[in-house]
Write an enzyme that holds these catalytic residues in place. Structure first.
Site, PDB file in Angstrom:
ATOM      1  N   TYR A 143      40.317   0.994  48.573  1.00  0.00           N
ATOM      2  CA  TYR A 143      41.667   0.445  48.698  1.00  0.00           C
ATOM      3  C   TYR A 143      42.191   0.535  50.131  1.00  0.00           C
ATOM      4  CZ  TYR A 143      42.961  -0.322  43.793  1.00  0.00           C
ATOM      5  OH  TYR A 143      43.061  -0.808  42.522  1.00  0.00           O
ATOM      6  N   LYS A 193      29.471   7.207  40.656  1.00  0.00           N
ATOM      7  CA  LYS A 193      28.312   6.312  40.563  1.00  0.00           C
ATOM      8  C   LYS A 193      27.273   6.872  41.538  1.00  0.00           C
ATOM      9  CE  LYS A 193      26.267   2.547  39.044  1.00  0.00           C
ATOM     10  NZ  LYS A 193      25.802   2.433  37.636  1.00  0.00           N
ATOM     11  N   ASP A 225      29.831   3.748  34.513  1.00  0.00           N
ATOM     12  CA  ASP A 225      29.527   2.767  33.454  1.00  0.00           C
ATOM     13  C   ASP A 225      29.457   3.454  32.087  1.00  0.00           C
ATOM     14  OD1 ASP A 225      27.278   4.023  34.490  1.00  0.00           O
ATOM     15  OD2 ASP A 225      25.965   2.278  34.381  1.00  0.00           O
ATOM     16  N   ASP A 249      41.483   2.956  38.794  1.00  0.00           N
ATOM     17  CA  ASP A 249      42.300   1.779  38.497  1.00  0.00           C
ATOM     18  C   ASP A 249      41.780   1.113  37.236  1.00  0.00           C
ATOM     19  OD1 ASP A 249      44.104  -0.410  38.881  1.00  0.00           O
ATOM     20  OD2 ASP A 249      42.424  -1.566  39.674  1.00  0.00           O
ATOM     21  N   ASP A 253      43.285   1.486  32.979  1.00  0.00           N
ATOM     22  CA  ASP A 253      43.697   0.363  32.128  1.00  0.00           C
ATOM     23  C   ASP A 253      42.952   0.424  30.795  1.00  0.00           C
ATOM     24  OD1 ASP A 253      45.371  -0.703  34.076  1.00  0.00           O
ATOM     25  OD2 ASP A 253      44.694  -2.752  33.713  1.00  0.00           O
TER      26      ASP A 253
HETATM   27  C1  IPM Z   1      47.847  -0.003  39.475  1.00  0.00           C
HETATM   28  C2  IPM Z   1      47.855  -1.445  39.905  1.00  0.00           C
HETATM   29  C3  IPM Z   1      47.784  -1.491  41.420  1.00  0.00           C
HETATM   30  C4  IPM Z   1      46.497  -0.815  41.841  1.00  0.00           C
HETATM   31  C5  IPM Z   1      47.863  -2.910  42.026  1.00  0.00           C
HETATM   32  C6  IPM Z   1      49.109  -3.635  41.571  1.00  0.00           C
HETATM   33  C7  IPM Z   1      47.765  -2.888  43.521  1.00  0.00           C
HETATM   34  O1  IPM Z   1      46.816  -2.146  39.308  1.00  0.00           O
HETATM   35  O2  IPM Z   1      48.775   0.744  39.845  1.00  0.00           O
HETATM   36  O3  IPM Z   1      46.918   0.384  38.762  1.00  0.00           O
HETATM   37  O4  IPM Z   1      45.438  -1.447  41.825  1.00  0.00           O
HETATM   38  O5  IPM Z   1      46.554   0.355  42.190  1.00  0.00           O
HETATM   39 MG    MG Z   2      45.732  -1.014  37.877  1.00  0.00          MG
END
Ligand code: IPM
Ligand code: MG
Length: 358
Positions: A143, A193, A225, A249, A253
């Site tokens: 990032y 990884k 993975d 990240d 999710d």
């Molecule tokens: C998160 C989001 C952010 C990230 C984006 C919006 C830059 O997906 O906070 O997880 O990737 O960190």
């Molecule tokens: Mg995210």
């Protein structure tokens, strides 16, 4: 006590969910005898519209003058990837994380008992429960590495994104994970990884070395993975999961999805000293903005995390979490979690009910 809180309402549903969280803060203040001063801070697409850039000058200073930062959501199609970097909301989010030194992102994925039915996994998997804490490194890795884009003679345009990690960066996030595990079920799963990446080999060696300092905490390393697979096969096996920025990240999710509603999950981003930043993990949902349809619970639970991690007031945090569980237990649902045959309530009513339960 007196607390000064920076409010970054942001875009889309951000202002609505922050509005409900502020009501909850006031309710907690009334019950436990705290006072709050709120400072509005402009950041995101709304800042681009107002002053031409998503991260206005002086933003970090304003936040640093507060005890904690509460963020709603930033982003929207209006400020997409075709826009210059300084106008994009994501740029502002990364900048504030870096400038406030918020290297540890804590994302709990917890299957609330009242919502066990919302878990998309097999019933026997859901019955085992899900209660994990994703600890994502937030200010390093790909990032923030050097990026490049250049024209080659024979291969067209070529781009690179550099992933770099130092021992120091890995060690400080690792310590956070082990310390957190001590307050929970005492297990750390470190995700990497290492069969491919040099950064991961360093990551793994630092984590293993740290694990020796925490003999009371069970330690394992797991390839990313495999971790992605285990999260849908048997998420109940995880307690604290620690990983680098981009793996975190993606996996956070995934972890949020297995609990049924992304509208319920809070997060905390903390460093060593600066104010922590608290935000729901969902996005700005522009399609339902301004319609009293958003679920404010993730932001309200982010306030609970604020009490726990920034103010070290766990009774207040417990009171908020118990109020949320009570309202959900009574069957109240916003549209995102209503399911068939249930009449949903709006954002404001959900906020009011949680305040009453406090
Ligand atoms: C998160 C989001 C952010 C990230 C984006 C919006 C830059 O997906 O906070 O997880 O990737 O960190
Ligand atoms: Mg995210």
């Amino acid at each position: 006590m007196n607390f000064k809180i920076a409010l970054i309402k942001g875009d889309g549903i951000g202002p609505e969910v922050v509005g409900e969280a502020v009501k909850v803060l006031e309710a907690v203040g009334k019950k436990f005898g705290h006072r709050f001063t709120f400072v509005d801070v402009l950041l995101g697409g709304c800042a681009t519209d107002a002053v031409g850039k998503s991260y206005p000058d002086g933003t970090a200073e304003k936040c640093n003058a507060c005890d904690a930062v509460l963020l709603g959501a930033v982003g929207g199609p209006k400020w997409g990837s075709d826009k210059p970097a300084e106008q994009r909301p994501e740029t502002a989010l990364l900048a504030i994380r870096k400038d406030l030194g918020l290297y540890a992102n804590l994302r709990p994925a917890f299957l609330r008992p009242a919502l066990a039915g919302a878990c998309p996994l097999k019933q026997e998997t859901a019955e085992k429960g899900i209660d994990l804490m994703m600890v994502r490194e937030l200010t390093g890795g790909i990032y923030f590495g050097k990026r490049d884009r250049y024209q080659t003679e024979d291969r067209g345009v070529e781009c690179t994104d550099l992933m770099a990690y130092s021992e120091r960066e890995i060690e400080r996030i690792g310590r956070r994970a082990f310390e957190l595990a001590r307050l929970r079920r005492k297990k750390v799963s470190s995700v990497d990884k290492a069969n491919v990446l040099e950064t991961s080999r360093l990551w793994r060696s630092v984590m293993r070395r740290l694990s020796e300092e925490y003999p009371d905490v069970q330690y394992e390393d797991i390839l990313v993975d495999n971790c992605a697979m285990q999260l849908v096969r048997d998420p109940g096996q995880f307690d604290v999961v620690v990983t680098e920025n981009m793996f975190g990240d993606i996996l956070s999710d995934e972890a949020s999805m297995v609990t049924g509603s992304i509208g319920l999950l809070p997060s905390a981003s903390v460093g060593d000293s600066a104010p922590g930043l608290y935000e729901p993990i969902h996005g700005s949902a522009p399609d339902i903005a301004g319609q009293d349809k958003a679920n404010p619970i993730a932001t309200i639970l982010s306030v609970a995390m604020m009490f726990r991690y920034s103010f070290h007031l766990s009774d207040e945090a417990d009171a908020i979490e118990a109020a949320v569980d009570r309202v959900l237990g009574e069957g109240w649902r916003t549209p995102d979690i209503a399911g068939p045959g249930v009449a949903p309530i709006g954002t404001r009513q959900m906020g009011d009910l949680i305040c009453q339960a406090i």
